[in-house]
Structure formats: C-alpha cells, structure tokens
Enzyme design. Structure first.
Site, PDB file in Angstrom:
ATOM      1  N   ASP A  31      -0.212  -2.110   7.594  1.00  0.00           N
ATOM      2  CA  ASP A  31      -1.568  -1.542   7.536  1.00  0.00           C
ATOM      3  C   ASP A  31      -2.612  -2.556   8.015  1.00  0.00           C
ATOM      4  O   ASP A  31      -2.573  -3.726   7.626  1.00  0.00           O
ATOM      5  CB  ASP A  31      -1.932  -1.177   6.097  1.00  0.00           C
TER       6      ASP A  31
ATOM      7  N   HIS B  55      -6.089  -1.132   8.348  1.00  0.00           N
ATOM      8  CA  HIS B  55      -7.205  -0.532   7.603  1.00  0.00           C
ATOM      9  C   HIS B  55      -8.593  -0.989   8.071  1.00  0.00           C
ATOM     10  O   HIS B  55      -9.406  -1.440   7.271  1.00  0.00           O
ATOM     11  CB  HIS B  55      -7.053  -0.809   6.105  1.00  0.00           C
TER      12      HIS B  55
ATOM     13  N   ASP C  68      -1.758   3.509   9.190  1.00  0.00           N
ATOM     14  CA  ASP C  68      -2.970   3.110   8.463  1.00  0.00           C
ATOM     15  C   ASP C  68      -3.784   2.088   9.256  1.00  0.00           C
ATOM     16  O   ASP C  68      -4.105   0.998   8.772  1.00  0.00           O
ATOM     17  CB  ASP C  68      -2.641   2.601   7.052  1.00  0.00           C
TER      18      ASP C  68
ATOM     19  N   ASP D  87      -9.716   3.607   8.082  1.00  0.00           N
ATOM     20  CA  ASP D  87     -10.170   3.850   6.695  1.00  0.00           C
ATOM     21  C   ASP D  87     -10.284   2.539   5.914  1.00  0.00           C
ATOM     22  O   ASP D  87      -9.621   1.547   6.205  1.00  0.00           O
ATOM     23  CB  ASP D  87      -9.243   4.812   5.937  1.00  0.00           C
ATOM     24  N   ARG D  88     -11.127   2.603   4.885  1.00  0.00           N
ATOM     25  CA  ARG D  88     -11.424   1.454   4.012  1.00  0.00           C
ATOM     26  C   ARG D  88     -12.262   0.401   4.738  1.00  0.00           C
ATOM     27  O   ARG D  88     -13.430   0.211   4.418  1.00  0.00           O
ATOM     28  CB  ARG D  88     -10.139   0.813   3.457  1.00  0.00           C
TER      29      ARG D  88
ATOM     30  N   ASN E 227      -0.279   7.577   6.250  1.00  0.00           N
ATOM     31  CA  ASN E 227      -0.909   8.658   5.479  1.00  0.00           C
ATOM     32  C   ASN E 227      -2.419   8.727   5.715  1.00  0.00           C
ATOM     33  O   ASN E 227      -3.043   9.765   5.488  1.00  0.00           O
ATOM     34  CB  ASN E 227      -0.608   8.510   3.982  1.00  0.00           C
ATOM     35  N   HIS E 228      -3.016   7.624   6.213  1.00  0.00           N
ATOM     36  CA  HIS E 228      -4.461   7.643   6.485  1.00  0.00           C
ATOM     37  C   HIS E 228      -4.808   8.166   7.867  1.00  0.00           C
ATOM     38  O   HIS E 228      -5.989   8.297   8.186  1.00  0.00           O
ATOM     39  CB  HIS E 228      -5.081   6.261   6.261  1.00  0.00           C
TER      40      HIS E 228
ATOM     41  N   HIS F 259       6.110   4.285   7.838  1.00  0.00           N
ATOM     42  CA  HIS F 259       4.946   3.841   7.074  1.00  0.00           C
ATOM     43  C   HIS F 259       5.204   3.845   5.568  1.00  0.00           C
ATOM     44  O   HIS F 259       4.959   2.855   4.884  1.00  0.00           O
ATOM     45  CB  HIS F 259       3.733   4.730   7.379  1.00  0.00           C
TER      46      HIS F 259
ATOM     47  N   ARG G  17       1.371   7.436  -6.878  1.00  0.00           N
ATOM     48  CA  ARG G  17       0.195   7.846  -6.088  1.00  0.00           C
ATOM     49  C   ARG G  17      -0.184   9.301  -6.308  1.00  0.00           C
ATOM     50  O   ARG G  17      -1.275   9.719  -5.941  1.00  0.00           O
ATOM     51  CB  ARG G  17       0.479   7.674  -4.590  1.00  0.00           C
TER      52      ARG G  17
ATOM     53  N   HIS H 158       2.273   0.445   3.722  1.00  0.00           N
ATOM     54  CA  HIS H 158       1.739   1.391   2.730  1.00  0.00           C
ATOM     55  C   HIS H 158       1.278   0.775   1.413  1.00  0.00           C
ATOM     56  O   HIS H 158       0.532   1.423   0.670  1.00  0.00           O
ATOM     57  CB  HIS H 158       2.821   2.453   2.490  1.00  0.00           C
TER      58      HIS H 158
END
Length: 482
Positions: free
Chosen positions: A226, A228, A255, A258-259, A287-288, A336, A384, A411
C-alpha cells in the site's frame, strides 16, 4: 468477594496502562491490555468501548462493531458505545446504520454540541446517498465516461509551463518532469491527465484477472505494498530502488489512493509509468480502488478538487479494469488482501473472475481484496467486517494445490513495514511509512531475484512532505473521527 475486588482493581490498572499505550499510538498493545482488563471484569462498558476505539484506529471496523455492541449490552445508557459503533459503521460506508447510532447518541445527550454536529453530518451523508441512488441510471443504461472523452480536442494554453506529452507516446522524460512538477505541488494539465488515464485503461482492459509475470534468471523484480496517497514516500522508494523500467520492474499491490492527500499524484505517476512501458510496472487492485472507499477516505474529494467530477467517474471505471492478482514465475502468488472462505480455489478460478465491476460484499473477488491472515489455524470472522481471517493451514493447502511456494499480500500496516507469518509461507508488505502521519511504522518493499526468488526485504522510514494533512479531502464526517 475479596477476589472480586482484587480483579476489579487489577482491571483498572490494565485499563490505565491501555490508555497510556493508546495515547502513545500503540494501538495493538492497547487492545491487548484492554483485553486483559475485560477478562478480569467484563461488566465494565468503558473497557469494551475503549477497545472498540483502538480497533477503529487500526481500521478493524468489524471488531470495533462487536466491542461497541458489547458495551451497549453491558450498559444500554452508555452513549459512547453507540458513538463508537456509529463511527465503525461509517468506516465501512454503512451510513444508514451509522445514522441510527448517532440518533441514539443525540437522544441520550441532547445538549452535547459534538453529538449534534456529528448527527447533522451523518444525516447530510445519508441524504446525499439517497439522492445519488435516485438519479443513478440503471446498470444496463450506463454509458462509459471514458468513451465520451476525446483528449486530442482539449487545448493546452500557451502559458502552461508544466510537463507535456508530445503526440501519443508517454516518455521517461515526460514522467520525470511530471514527478518534479508534482514534487513542487504543480498540477498536470487535464489534457495529459486524460491521456494517461485513458491509455492505462486500454492496457488494463486487455489483461486477465490473474496476470502471470516472468522474471528471467539473473534479473530482479520488486513488489511494493500500500502507498495510500503518500507521494513523497513513493518518490523515496524510487530514490532507493531506481525508477521503473524493463530492467527494474515493479508490482504495486493495490491501495494506491485514499488516506494520504497526494493520491492523485501517486496514481498519475504509476499510470504514466504503465503507459511508458507496460512491462516496467504491474498494478493490482486493492480494496481502496473502489467507489465506496474513495467516497469516504479522500480520493473522490481530492480528484474533484484538483481536476473535475468527470475524472471521479473515469478513475472509478479504470479501477474496475485493474487485475486482482499476479503470479511470479509460477512460484509466488501476490494479492492485495488474502485467501478464501473455501478450500480448493485454483488459479484458473481467479483467472475466470469477471472483475469489471465494483467489488462485491462476498465471494472470491471480495476475499482477494479484503481478507487477512490470522495466527490460529482454520478460518475466522474478519476483524474488518468484510472478508475473513485465514490460518497457516489454509495458506499451506492453497499453495500445495496450486504448486506455489509463497503468498505475498499487503492490506495491513506493520510496524517494520512487513511481517513474515504462516511458517514463512506468507509475507505482508506495506509501503506507506508513518501511515496517516501518525502510526510511526516503517515502510518496506520486497526484491526477488530469479531463479530462486528468495525474498530480500528492504525497509525505509517516512520522508517529509508539504503541510497538507492526511484525509484533507475526505468525507467531512469521517474526518471528525480521525
């Protein structure tokens, strides 16, 4: 009676230690300590709600919902139980469930300005969702936004001084200039942004859902986890390990966005390298890379702010084209999230997945993007709230049945940037150091050299970035919990 008093007193000591660990951002340690307090005194709602808060910080929304629900069962008048559960529902994009919990908080604390503010934001989010659902065209009638864009017809103003693509070919010279502009917080002209994203879409559409990668003897291959939206840390990876090229290929394992608040810069850089040389960089879906996550965690807001609504739709389309997994030299399976709720899944089953959609809430595609390893054998519920947890025996069977040696997945944030689990058969790699500017973790990447493909793990620390906070473009409501 005396023993009970001692247990209650010891439980309070564990709670105090847990609070200290939480304040030091050692959330996993805090969870362990709250657990010890709960084991000694399970009738204290505060312990459950506090542990839920620590799970929230680790994005373990399923576990947070369970703990907050226990806090409510222990003390139905404890407003923080509803508050924590509402925040966890929100983290999963379940706005309507979150709204119910925040309505309860407001009922219990009618004069609390914080509760009022959060309820209003949640109501606004649910109203927006209902409006979007009402105006959305049925799937069968939806037209591809990509097919309606002709980037050739967009003029570039004479005063534009940023990176330019001459003709249709993305060159290394262009990518370097673009990265340099991004580093100095300059924007790329929308004409070239469209060109990069549309060309990447064409390349990704042609790929299978499971991509086979060949690394020739004496050559190496790098896998990153990730990122991010941490663009300056991405630049640092390239500084440490070289730019992507046919002789220095990379796989970025989902990923990307995001964030972090430089997600657009990250995705355009990765896509530009893909256009420059498709075999220099491989990209997997995380997943993002989905509408529901991007709506909540910042990418949608960032794209809307830096580019336009059309780009929001375009990225959503292109994310649906990303492959779901890769296999290196028929030995290393890279995905991922993780493995499956059933045994017997073959690589051919993954190849056969129709991935051109938003991720479903169950099934193979969902599990590839969301699942996590667990220390215990067998399978368990996901911390999660989506996917599942799987043990070393599940990993071992999957590898044996598919004649593979190793699973590499991402992840999950890890203190050292990586973790080796399941008797050395599974490695988690995470490449966003000091995640969200607060976790204090290292980042890592893995270099494999053929023919033996022994993993060589390189760790690194975060580098400074301009003063734009993580989640700067995120859903207002969620930002209140960050």
């Amino acid at each position: 009676m005396e023993t009970e008093k001692t247990d209650i007193s010891k439980a309070e000591e564990f709670k105090q230690l847990a609070n200290e660990a939480f304040n030091a951002r050692k959330y996993a340690q805090a969870i362990d300590l709250y657990t010890q307090a709960i084991e000694l005194n399970s009738r204290n709602a505060v312990y459950w709600a506090n542990r839920a808060f620590a799970h929230l910080r680790l994005e373990e929304y399923g576990s947070a919902i369970q703990d907050a629900t226990m806090a409510i069962e222990v003390d139905p008048k404890y407003s923080k139980g509803y508050y924590r559960r509402g925040a966890a529902h929100l983290g999963l994009g379940k706005f309507k469930d979150a709204l119910k919990d925040f309505q309860q908080v407001k009922k219990m604390c009618p004069n609390d300005p914080d509760a009022t503010k959060k309820l209003k934001e949640c109501e606004k989010a649910v109203m927006k969702l209902k409006f979007e659902e009402a105006i959305a065209a049925p799937e069968s009638q939806r037209r591809s936004v990509a097919e309606s864009i002709d980037y050739h017809s967009i003029d570039v103003e004479a005063q534009y001084s940023g990176a330019r693509i001459e003709g249709d070919v993305v060159t290394l010279e262009f990518v370097k200039k673009m990265m340099d502009d991004f580093k100095n917080q300059k924007c790329l002209h929308k004409r070239y942004a469209y060109q990069i994203v549309l060309q990447t879409r064409e390349l990704l559409q042609a790929l299978p859902s499971l991509v086979d990668i060949t690394v020739h003897d004496g050559k190496h291959f790098t896998v990153c986890g990730d990122v991010h939206g941490q663009f300056y840390d991405l630049l640092n990876i390239f500084e440490l390990n070289g730019l992507p090229s046919d002789d220095n290929p990379y796989l970025f394992n989902g990923d990307f966005v995001d964030r972090g608040s430089f997600s657009l810069e990250v995705i355009l850089t990765l896509f530009a390298f893909k256009c420059m040389s498709p075999s220099a960089i491989y990209l997997a879906r995380g997943n993002h890379e989905s509408k529901s996550m991007n709506k909540i965690y910042g990418f949608e807001g960032e794209v809307r702010s830096k580019l336009s609504d059309t780009f929001v739709e375009l990225f959503a389309e292109v994310f649906c084209c990303l492959p779901l997994a890769h296999v290196i030299n028929s030995k290393v399976f890279v995905v991922h999230g993780g493995l499956f709720s059933v045994d017997g899944v073959k690589l051919s089953d993954i190849r056969a997945i129709n991935r051109f959609c938003e991720p479903p809430e169950e099934g193979l595609m969902c599990e590839l993007l969301w699942s996590d390893p667990q220390p215990l054998p067998g399978r368990g519920p996901s911390k999660r709230g989506v996917g599942l947890s799987f043990g070393a025996d599940v990993t071992k069977r999957f590898l044996q049945e598919n004649h593979l040696d190793l699973v590499v997945r991402s992840h999950e944030v890890k203190d050292e940037g990586y973790e080796i689990e399941h008797d050395g058969k599974l490695i988690t790699v995470f490449s966003a150091p000091n995640y969200c500017d607060q976790m204090g973790n290292k980042g890592a990447f893995i270099r494999f050299e053929a023919p033996d493909l022994k993993p060589n793990i390189v760790t690194f620390t975060a580098v400074p970035h301009p003063d734009v906070k993580p989640m700067a473009y995120a859903n207002n409501f969620l930002r209140m919990f960050s």
